[in-house]
Design a protein around this motif. Structure first.
Motif, PDB file in Angstrom:
ATOM      1  N   MET A 157       0.851  -1.206   0.000  1.00 36.13           N
ATOM      2  CA  MET A 157       0.000   0.000   0.000  1.00 36.13           C
ATOM      3  C   MET A 157       0.876   1.242   0.000  1.00 36.13           C
ATOM      4  O   MET A 157       1.638   1.483   0.919  1.00 36.13           O
ATOM      5  N   THR A 158       0.798   2.008  -1.053  1.00 35.17           N
ATOM      6  CA  THR A 158       1.628   3.205  -1.132  1.00 35.17           C
ATOM      7  C   THR A 158       0.788   4.470  -1.027  1.00 35.17           C
ATOM      8  O   THR A 158       1.299   5.561  -1.175  1.00 35.17           O
ATOM      9  N   LEU A 159      -0.514   4.289  -0.783  1.00 33.11           N
ATOM     10  CA  LEU A 159      -1.376   5.467  -0.752  1.00 33.11           C
ATOM     11  C   LEU A 159      -1.171   6.269   0.519  1.00 33.11           C
ATOM     12  O   LEU A 159      -0.800   5.737   1.556  1.00 33.11           O
ATOM     13  N   LEU A 160      -1.407   7.570   0.396  1.00 32.48           N
ATOM     14  CA  LEU A 160      -1.180   8.462   1.526  1.00 32.48           C
ATOM     15  C   LEU A 160      -2.405   8.489   2.437  1.00 32.48           C
ATOM     16  O   LEU A 160      -3.405   9.113   2.149  1.00 32.48           O
ATOM     17  N   THR A 161      -2.290   7.790   3.552  1.00 26.25           N
ATOM     18  CA  THR A 161      -3.334   7.865   4.563  1.00 26.25           C
ATOM     19  C   THR A 161      -2.800   8.697   5.717  1.00 26.25           C
ATOM     20  O   THR A 161      -1.611   8.994   5.789  1.00 26.25           O
ATOM     21  N   ARG A 162      -3.704   9.069   6.585  1.00 29.80           N
ATOM     22  CA  ARG A 162      -3.319   9.900   7.732  1.00 29.80           C
ATOM     23  C   ARG A 162      -2.181   9.247   8.519  1.00 29.80           C
ATOM     24  O   ARG A 162      -1.206   9.890   8.887  1.00 29.80           O
ATOM     25  N   PHE A 218       1.221   9.326   6.769  1.00 34.75           N
ATOM     26  CA  PHE A 218       1.732  10.686   6.789  1.00 34.75           C
ATOM     27  C   PHE A 218       2.407  10.992   8.124  1.00 34.75           C
ATOM     28  O   PHE A 218       3.552  11.431   8.172  1.00 34.75           O
ATOM     29  N   TYR A 219       1.700  10.702   9.210  1.00 35.92           N
ATOM     30  CA  TYR A 219       2.249  11.070  10.515  1.00 35.92           C
ATOM     31  C   TYR A 219       3.432  10.199  10.916  1.00 35.92           C
ATOM     32  O   TYR A 219       4.339  10.657  11.611  1.00 35.92           O
ATOM     33  N   LYS A 266      -0.957  19.360  -2.638  1.00 34.77           N
ATOM     34  CA  LYS A 266      -2.012  18.611  -3.334  1.00 34.77           C
ATOM     35  C   LYS A 266      -2.057  18.966  -4.810  1.00 34.77           C
ATOM     36  O   LYS A 266      -2.157  18.106  -5.669  1.00 34.77           O
ATOM     37  N   ASP A 319       0.855  17.670  -6.988  1.00 41.08           N
ATOM     38  CA  ASP A 319       0.689  16.279  -7.422  1.00 41.08           C
ATOM     39  C   ASP A 319      -0.035  16.225  -8.752  1.00 41.08           C
ATOM     40  O   ASP A 319       0.303  15.437  -9.637  1.00 41.08           O
ATOM     41  N   ARG A 335      12.528  11.656  -2.100  1.00 43.35           N
ATOM     42  CA  ARG A 335      11.570  11.028  -2.998  1.00 43.35           C
ATOM     43  C   ARG A 335      11.805   9.520  -3.067  1.00 43.35           C
ATOM     44  O   ARG A 335      10.866   8.740  -3.135  1.00 43.35           O
ATOM     45  N   PRO A 348       6.861   9.865  -4.527  1.00 46.17           N
ATOM     46  CA  PRO A 348       6.769  11.184  -5.170  1.00 46.17           C
ATOM     47  C   PRO A 348       5.586  12.029  -4.718  1.00 46.17           C
ATOM     48  O   PRO A 348       5.446  13.145  -5.170  1.00 46.17           O
ATOM     49  N   ASP A 349       4.730  11.502  -3.836  1.00 49.56           N
ATOM     50  CA  ASP A 349       3.537  12.247  -3.433  1.00 49.56           C
ATOM     51  C   ASP A 349       3.935  13.515  -2.680  1.00 49.56           C
ATOM     52  O   ASP A 349       4.537  13.458  -1.615  1.00 49.56           O
ATOM     53  N   HIS A 350       3.591  14.677  -3.248  1.00 45.23           N
ATOM     54  CA  HIS A 350       4.085  15.938  -2.681  1.00 45.23           C
ATOM     55  C   HIS A 350       3.524  16.258  -1.311  1.00 45.23           C
ATOM     56  O   HIS A 350       4.122  17.014  -0.566  1.00 45.23           O
ATOM     57  N   ARG A 351       2.366  15.696  -0.983  1.00 43.97           N
ATOM     58  CA  ARG A 351       1.808  15.964   0.339  1.00 43.97           C
ATOM     59  C   ARG A 351       2.744  15.460   1.424  1.00 43.97           C
ATOM     60  O   ARG A 351       2.833  16.017   2.505  1.00 43.97           O
TER      61      ARG A 351
END
Lengths: 267, 354
Positions: B1-6, B9-10, B235, B238, B291, B296-299
């Motif tokens: 899972m590479t998606l940005l979840t809360r 992020f933290y 955001k 991206d 990166r 690469p997700d800028h958030r």
């Protein structure tokens, strides 16, 4: 519930009008094919329908309200647009690309919530790309990549989809797959418009075709109505012939000679 | 899972924050002068201000904090410009603002000689009166930032095409103005006497020599607000990485984003260059390394590049201070020694770089 262009006119410069008095409507549940020679204004029409260019004359309306009256994100929640030859500048993974389609729904720092993740997953299932989720986009074949881009605009959860030549650079098998996918999407109640160069594929999969020439829609109707020699010959030059496809029974366009095709302006 | 979840992020941000905290706290304790801990503590306890405390709090701490801020600002700007120009080789200096800042600084160093040459009688007096500057900025920094602002404004004017900011024109006019500034610097160096040439050369290498807190604090009022503005664009950046049309179709105000990123990045760069000179490679390397680690997700990339860039420059500066102690190397030498090979590695590994 429709996206409609009403007598819109647009020019890229003082000398080159790209759209002249174009009127067209998209309908829910229908796959609309926009066909025509290079430079006939297909991409410009799609951009106008997406609200990316402002037309000085005429009006593009969504549910009878002009597009300019919508906020940018509100519009993106209703209309999704996939430009030609889309590429990513960095090494995003496939699921990241698809998830970026959720942009119009994200607030604050832009985290994906449970619903966003579910939508992303559903869109990847629908495009049969779930197995590619963690792979970098650059490592995919052309067909797989195009499916990812389609998944990414599906993730926008818009009920109007506009795709500019999504099948260019694909082999015949993958072209047919993309069209079949778009047909499925439209059957789910979405209004889908696609610019295509392959007339036979467009005729096979689309419910309605709009034939463009020099910034005008010269003919619009079902594939059987549009794919006639009397319509195509003046637009593509005199060297096309229309036969009956022995397999599907639909129209089959054949180019007869390799002479330079001309686009004659119509009166 | 590479998606940005809360959570993701933290976790990443916490990790970078912890490393940054440790590095910033430890770096001042390392240096050519060995601090005696026992004595330091007893003097601290008695409320005496000793030489060791002076070294720690008046010399090393401001320098480390400056290194962190400069590295953080440059790395953040580098990451933003790479997305804005859709070019992985973009740096904060690509758009020419640093060239303007350097020219301004070099011009300031040449001013006394210039005043003497043209024989302006009250000139030296006037120079003395503005030397101390205004607020947190001294005359030198103000001159540098003035030139940066002029160059940024010129680039902006040259890059407008039919009311919108053109990325290609931005790149071309930025590089051209940068070259013009370099030529002007060369001219000044040619006209200067050897002593001034030496000072100019050292400054152009980039360095973090500050005495006391004034230089460090002068970076803050510009760098912090501008950085926050840049971070808030994550955001949208991206989306712009997928092409301008797609981004516009998703609801990004593309032209506004370009303007905000250009001016935000220019402000950060100008404020840093005015104090430290053009320290190279942080703005290129740090975003690339981060990166690789976080994706690469800028958030996530932007805040991590900010922290990571700070850590990178503090580390390089600590090496520069201690490797040949008591002599100090220019920090630009260390960043380039680490950054140059990395740049080449990128070129070899990624032949597809545009």
């Amino acid at each position: 519930m429709t996206l409609r262009a009403d007598k819109i006119t647009f020019a890229y410069g003082p000398t080159r009008p790209a759209l002249r008095q174009v009127t067209i409507a998209m309908r829910p549940g229908e796959l609309l094919g926009v066909i025509g020679p290079n430079g006939s204004g297909k991409s410009t029409l799609l951009r106008a329908l997406a609200g990316l260019i402002a037309c000085p004359d005429g009006c593009v309306c969504l549910d009878d309200a002009p597009l300019v009256s919508f906020g940018r994100k509100a519009l993106a929640r209703r209309i999704a647009f996939l430009p030609q030859n889309t590429e990513a500048a960095f090494e995003f993974t496939c699921e990241e690309i698809v998830a970026l389609g959720r942009f119009p729904y994200l607030g604050g720092l832009g985290f994906l919530g449970g619903e966003d993740l579910a939508v992303v997953r559903r869109c990847m299932e629908q495009t049969d790309t779930l197995s590619l989720a963690g792979r970098p986009l650059g490592s995919l074949s052309g067909g797989e990549r195009q499916r990812i881009w389609i998944a990414s605009i599906l993730a926008q959860s818009a009920d109007h989809l506009l795709l500019d030549e999504p099948t260019s650079a694909l082999d015949i098998q993958h072209q047919a797959e993309v069209f079949a996918l778009l047909q499925t999407v439209s059957r789910q109640g979405n209004a889908v418009a696609v610019v295509a160069h392959d007339l036979n594929l467009a005729a096979q999969f689309c419910d309605r075709l709009a034939l463009m020439s020099v910034g005008k829609i010269v003919c619009e109707g079902t594939p059987d109505e549009v794919m006639r020699l009397t319509n195509l010959a003046p637009v593509y030059g005199g060297n096309v012939a229309v036969a009956t496809n022995p397999v599907t029974g639909g129209p089959l366009v054949v180019v007869l000679a390799a002479e330079r095709l001309t686009t004659e302006p119509l009166p | 899972m590479t998606l940005l979840t809360r959570k993701r992020f933290y976790v990443w941000l916490g990790l970078y924050g912890m490393v940054a905290g440790v590095v910033v706290c430890v770096a001042p304790l390392i240096g050519s002068e060995t601090l005696e801990w026992g004595r330091l503590w007893t003097e601290w306890g008695r409320g005496e201000w000793s030489r060791d405390l002076d070294i720690l709090f008046a010399l090393r701490a401001p320098r480390v904090v400056l290194a962190f801020l400069a590295g953080a600002g440059l790395a953040l700007t580098g990451a933003v410009f790479q997305a804005l120009l859709q070019n992985p080789l973009a740096t904060p200096y690509t758009l020419g603002v640093a060239g303007g800042g350097s020219l301004g600084a070099v011009f300031w160093l040449y001013l006394p000689a210039l005043v003497a040459r043209v024989g302006w009688g009250r000139g030296q007096e006037w120079l003395e009166s503005v030397r101390d500057g205004w607020g947190p900025f001294n005359g030198f920094q103000m001159c540098s930032m003035l030139f940066s602002a002029a160059v940024a404004w010129a680039i902006y004017r040259f890059s407008r095409r039919g009311g919108a900011l053109s990325t290609a024109a931005l790149l071309l006019s930025g590089v051209t103005l940068s070259l013009i500034c370099s030529a002007a610097i060369m001219l000044i160096m040619y006209l200067s006497d050897p002593n001034d040439v030496m000072r100019i050369t050292v400054w152009l290498m980039g360095g973090l020599d500050v005495t006391g807190w004034r230089g460090t604090l002068s970076v803050l009022p510009v760098l912090i607000p501008a950085s926050l503005v840049l971070l808030a664009q994550a955001k949208a950046l991206d989306q712009i990485a997928l092409g301008e049309e797609l981004a516009a179709g998703r609801g990004v105000a593309v032209d506004r984003l370009r303007r905000v990123c250009f001016f935000g990045g220019s402000l950060v760069t100008a404020s840093v260059v005015a104090v430290t000179g053009p320290i190279g490679f942080v703005g290129l390397m740090a975003p690339h390394i981060v990166r690789r680690l976080t994706g690469p997700d800028h958030r996530l990339l932007l805040p991590c590049a900010f922290l990571g860039g700070g850590v990178f420059l503090v580390t390089c500066d600590t090496i520069a201070r201690t490797a040949f102690s008591p002599a100090e190397l220019p920090v630009g030498v260390i960043t380039a020694m680490l950054g140059g090979p990395f740049f080449l590695y990128l070129l070899i590994r990624r032949p597809d770089l545009r």
